[in-house]
Motif scaffolding. Structure first.
Motif, PDB file in Angstrom:
ATOM      1  N   ARG A   2      32.886  36.942  43.438  1.00 22.61           N
ATOM      2  CA  ARG A   2      33.057  38.381  43.054  1.00 22.61           C
ATOM      3  C   ARG A   2      32.371  38.603  41.787  1.00 22.61           C
ATOM      4  O   ARG A   2      31.425  39.329  41.552  1.00 22.61           O
ATOM      5  CB  ARG A   2      34.358  38.569  43.006  1.00 22.61           C
ATOM      6  CG  ARG A   2      34.678  40.152  42.985  1.00 22.61           C
ATOM      7  CD  ARG A   2      36.070  40.487  42.113  1.00 22.61           C
ATOM      8  NE  ARG A   2      36.143  40.367  40.975  1.00 22.61           N
ATOM      9  CZ  ARG A   2      37.087  39.349  40.413  1.00 22.61           C
ATOM     10  NH1 ARG A   2      37.930  38.660  41.099  1.00 22.61           N
ATOM     11  NH2 ARG A   2      37.015  39.338  39.015  1.00 22.61           N
ATOM     12  N   ALA A  13      28.774  40.646  41.407  1.00 19.84           N
ATOM     13  CA  ALA A  13      28.584  41.763  40.349  1.00 19.84           C
ATOM     14  C   ALA A  13      27.557  41.584  39.368  1.00 19.84           C
ATOM     15  O   ALA A  13      26.799  42.370  39.116  1.00 19.84           O
ATOM     16  CB  ALA A  13      29.657  41.869  39.604  1.00 19.84           C
ATOM     17  N   LEU A  17      24.160  43.618  38.538  1.00 12.41           N
ATOM     18  CA  LEU A  17      23.590  44.411  37.428  1.00 12.41           C
ATOM     19  C   LEU A  17      22.456  43.847  36.882  1.00 12.41           C
ATOM     20  O   LEU A  17      21.683  44.756  36.347  1.00 12.41           O
ATOM     21  CB  LEU A  17      24.841  44.008  36.462  1.00 12.41           C
ATOM     22  CG  LEU A  17      26.211  44.841  36.839  1.00 12.41           C
ATOM     23  CD1 LEU A  17      27.313  44.084  36.091  1.00 12.41           C
ATOM     24  CD2 LEU A  17      26.127  46.156  36.514  1.00 12.41           C
ATOM     25  N   LEU A  55      30.193  48.416  40.030  1.00 12.95           N
ATOM     26  CA  LEU A  55      29.843  47.015  40.055  1.00 12.95           C
ATOM     27  C   LEU A  55      30.713  46.643  38.758  1.00 12.95           C
ATOM     28  O   LEU A  55      31.209  45.387  38.814  1.00 12.95           O
ATOM     29  CB  LEU A  55      28.255  46.949  39.736  1.00 12.95           C
ATOM     30  CG  LEU A  55      27.469  47.084  40.832  1.00 12.95           C
ATOM     31  CD1 LEU A  55      25.770  46.787  40.130  1.00 12.95           C
ATOM     32  CD2 LEU A  55      27.662  45.827  41.666  1.00 12.95           C
ATOM     33  N   PHE A  56      30.976  47.230  37.781  1.00 10.81           N
ATOM     34  CA  PHE A  56      31.734  46.827  36.548  1.00 10.81           C
ATOM     35  C   PHE A  56      33.350  46.869  37.145  1.00 10.81           C
ATOM     36  O   PHE A  56      34.064  45.905  36.557  1.00 10.81           O
ATOM     37  CB  PHE A  56      31.663  47.770  35.440  1.00 10.81           C
ATOM     38  CG  PHE A  56      30.284  47.582  34.572  1.00 10.81           C
ATOM     39  CD1 PHE A  56      30.610  46.320  33.597  1.00 10.81           C
ATOM     40  CD2 PHE A  56      29.185  48.501  34.546  1.00 10.81           C
ATOM     41  CE1 PHE A  56      29.474  46.118  32.895  1.00 10.81           C
ATOM     42  CE2 PHE A  56      28.208  47.847  33.617  1.00 10.81           C
ATOM     43  CZ  PHE A  56      28.280  47.070  32.968  1.00 10.81           C
ATOM     44  N   LEU A  66      34.189  46.095  40.004  1.00  7.87           N
ATOM     45  CA  LEU A  66      34.253  44.798  40.943  1.00  7.87           C
ATOM     46  C   LEU A  66      34.084  43.462  39.967  1.00  7.87           C
ATOM     47  O   LEU A  66      34.981  42.583  40.195  1.00  7.87           O
ATOM     48  CB  LEU A  66      32.962  44.716  41.749  1.00  7.87           C
ATOM     49  CG  LEU A  66      32.822  43.306  42.786  1.00  7.87           C
ATOM     50  CD1 LEU A  66      34.034  43.519  43.783  1.00  7.87           C
ATOM     51  CD2 LEU A  66      31.384  43.357  43.488  1.00  7.87           C
ATOM     52  N   LEU A  67      33.415  43.645  38.947  1.00  5.34           N
ATOM     53  CA  LEU A  67      33.319  42.490  38.094  1.00  5.34           C
ATOM     54  C   LEU A  67      34.668  42.172  37.339  1.00  5.34           C
ATOM     55  O   LEU A  67      35.091  40.965  37.258  1.00  5.34           O
ATOM     56  CB  LEU A  67      32.195  42.761  36.770  1.00  5.34           C
ATOM     57  CG  LEU A  67      32.061  41.712  35.692  1.00  5.34           C
ATOM     58  CD1 LEU A  67      31.615  40.399  36.217  1.00  5.34           C
ATOM     59  CD2 LEU A  67      31.383  42.397  34.627  1.00  5.34           C
ATOM     60  N   THR A 119      37.282  48.667  45.961  1.00  4.96           N
ATOM     61  CA  THR A 119      35.731  48.474  45.391  1.00  4.96           C
ATOM     62  C   THR A 119      34.748  47.872  46.117  1.00  4.96           C
ATOM     63  O   THR A 119      33.598  47.962  46.139  1.00  4.96           O
ATOM     64  CB  THR A 119      35.936  48.066  43.960  1.00  4.96           C
ATOM     65  OG1 THR A 119      36.973  48.779  43.128  1.00  4.96           O
ATOM     66  CG2 THR A 119      34.807  47.695  43.052  1.00  4.96           C
ATOM     67  N   ALA A 120      35.202  46.670  46.588  1.00  6.62           N
ATOM     68  CA  ALA A 120      34.246  45.628  47.330  1.00  6.62           C
ATOM     69  C   ALA A 120      33.603  46.397  48.466  1.00  6.62           C
ATOM     70  O   ALA A 120      32.340  46.073  48.979  1.00  6.62           O
ATOM     71  CB  ALA A 120      35.026  44.432  47.833  1.00  6.62           C
ATOM     72  N   ILE A 165      30.925  48.612  47.208  1.00  5.58           N
ATOM     73  CA  ILE A 165      29.857  48.157  46.672  1.00  5.58           C
ATOM     74  C   ILE A 165      29.110  47.699  47.926  1.00  5.58           C
ATOM     75  O   ILE A 165      27.652  48.008  47.899  1.00  5.58           O
ATOM     76  CB  ILE A 165      30.312  46.889  46.163  1.00  5.58           C
ATOM     77  CG1 ILE A 165      30.695  47.261  44.545  1.00  5.58           C
ATOM     78  CG2 ILE A 165      29.084  45.876  45.677  1.00  5.58           C
ATOM     79  CD1 ILE A 165      29.953  47.808  43.634  1.00  5.58           C
ATOM     80  N   TYR A 214      25.194  49.001  48.288  1.00  5.03           N
ATOM     81  CA  TYR A 214      23.955  48.053  48.266  1.00  5.03           C
ATOM     82  C   TYR A 214      23.300  48.144  49.612  1.00  5.03           C
ATOM     83  O   TYR A 214      21.999  48.024  49.554  1.00  5.03           O
ATOM     84  CB  TYR A 214      24.614  46.763  48.084  1.00  5.03           C
ATOM     85  CG  TYR A 214      23.412  45.598  48.110  1.00  5.03           C
ATOM     86  CD1 TYR A 214      22.643  45.734  47.063  1.00  5.03           C
ATOM     87  CD2 TYR A 214      23.571  44.695  49.071  1.00  5.03           C
ATOM     88  CE1 TYR A 214      21.660  44.676  47.065  1.00  5.03           C
ATOM     89  CE2 TYR A 214      22.691  43.597  48.947  1.00  5.03           C
ATOM     90  CZ  TYR A 214      21.718  43.807  47.835  1.00  5.03           C
ATOM     91  OH  TYR A 214      20.503  42.871  47.950  1.00  5.03           O
ATOM     92  N   LEU A 261      28.490  40.151  50.501  1.00  2.00           N
ATOM     93  CA  LEU A 261      29.135  41.204  50.052  1.00  2.00           C
ATOM     94  C   LEU A 261      30.461  41.768  51.188  1.00  2.00           C
ATOM     95  O   LEU A 261      31.483  42.300  50.822  1.00  2.00           O
ATOM     96  CB  LEU A 261      28.484  42.278  49.684  1.00  2.00           C
ATOM     97  CG  LEU A 261      27.629  42.084  48.242  1.00  2.00           C
ATOM     98  CD1 LEU A 261      26.500  43.206  48.039  1.00  2.00           C
ATOM     99  CD2 LEU A 261      28.560  41.973  47.044  1.00  2.00           C
TER     100      LEU A 261
END
Length: 308
Positions: free
Chosen positions: A25, A29, A33, A87-88, A90-91, A99-100, A103, A107, A129
């Motif tokens: 994960r 991310a 980024l 992305l943040f 997810l990070l 969130t995943a 994303i 994407y 992903l």
């Protein structure tokens, strides 16, 4: 029947990929980024429908809705701003699987806006992903406190299935690639790397031209690549060969990155090798890293105290 019951018990009682899924994960991310940061100055060229990259997809399907791609292209900076925000999230493990999911769809849309720059690594990364959407990848490296609940069994099952899918997917990629190489004249005749290393497109080091003229290297690297791709899907599942095959595959991808300058592509495949190691192995290494980090921090604090 008893073996089947034991296996079902093992994949529902605990998440056998908890550490590496969490690491995946964070890796995903950071990769995205970094990719956006490097592409930021090229956004008008890549994603706004310039003459150089003429839009291939006039319509895009996202969130199961078909819409005009120019709806995104005309508001690309807003779209990418939302992408960066998620992305943040997810990070840092915020928003969890929702969130995943966001994303993955963002994407997917970004890939469809400019398919001309995609490669096999991007396609595999997209599937990783997708697998993360269903996985519990939040036990480590997450700001949100992890809690067990009544859905632990199904969650563990989906997480283990996600990790297994990455492994199986990787094996399919190697096997299909190896089969295709056997049917390609240059690879079958053992001279493929001669043309690859002699190409200006893949001139990653000053040694490429010299290596392309070395018969032993050309034959060994060509047939060695085929053998790794054909035998990896079988031998990597055998415990005594797992480390050997993972090291060989990692060396292959590192060599491609070094000599052919395909960095992100190879980083994804090298990272995926880690799914073949057990959770206990990764936690053991993680414990050693944290212990070393603590020792360094204590020594640093001691020096500061003496200096004060």
């Amino acid at each position: 029947m008893r073996k089947l019951d034991c296996y079902i018990q093992s994949i529902t009682s605990k998440n056998n990929y908890s550490f590496y899924l969490s690491l995946a994960r964070v890796f995903a991310a950071l990769m995205l980024l970094k990719k956006l940061m490097l592409q930021w100055k090229l956004i008008p060229l890549l994603y706004m429908g310039s003459d150089f990259f003429e839009p291939v997809n006039k319509e895009i399907t996202g969130f199961f809705i078909r819409f005009d791609s120019y709806l995104i292209r005309d508001n690309i900076h807003i779209f990418l701003g939302i992408f960066v925000l998620f992305l943040f999230l997810l990070l840092f493990g915020l928003g969890r699987n929702f969130t995943a999911l966001i994303i993955y769809f963002l994407y997917d849309i970004l890939m469809k806006l400019c398919p001309q720059i995609l490669n096999g690594g991007d396609n595999f990364f997209k599937f990783i992903l997708l697998y993360l959407v269903f996985a519990d990848s939040f036990q480590y490296f997450s700001l949100e406190k992890y809690k067990e609940n009544q859905f632990a069994g199904p969650r563990n099952f989906l997480s283990n299935l996600a990790g297994l899918c990455v492994c199986i997917h990787l094996c399919f990629i190697y096997f299909i690639s190896g089969i295709h190489k056997l049917h390609a004249d240059l690879w079958f005749n053992g001279v493929a790397t001669y043309y690859i290393f002699g190409s200006d497109r893949f001139n990653g080091t000053p040694f490429n031209a010299a290596l392309s003229k070395n018969t032993v290297f050309v034959v060994f690297s060509t047939y060695g690549t085929i053998l790794i791709e054909l035998f990896y899907p079988v031998l990597v599942w055998v415990k005594k060969f797992t480390k050997v095959m993972v090291v060989l595959a990692a060396m292959l991808h590192f060599g491609i990155a070094l000599f052919m300058m395909l960095y992100d592509f190879q980083a994804v495949f090298i990272f995926a090798q880690g799914f073949f190691f057990t959770n206990e192995q990764w936690l053991r290494q993680y414990g050693r890293v944290m212990a070393f980090s603590n020792r360094v921090r204590q020594k640093f604090k001691g020096k500061l105290a003496v200096a004060a």
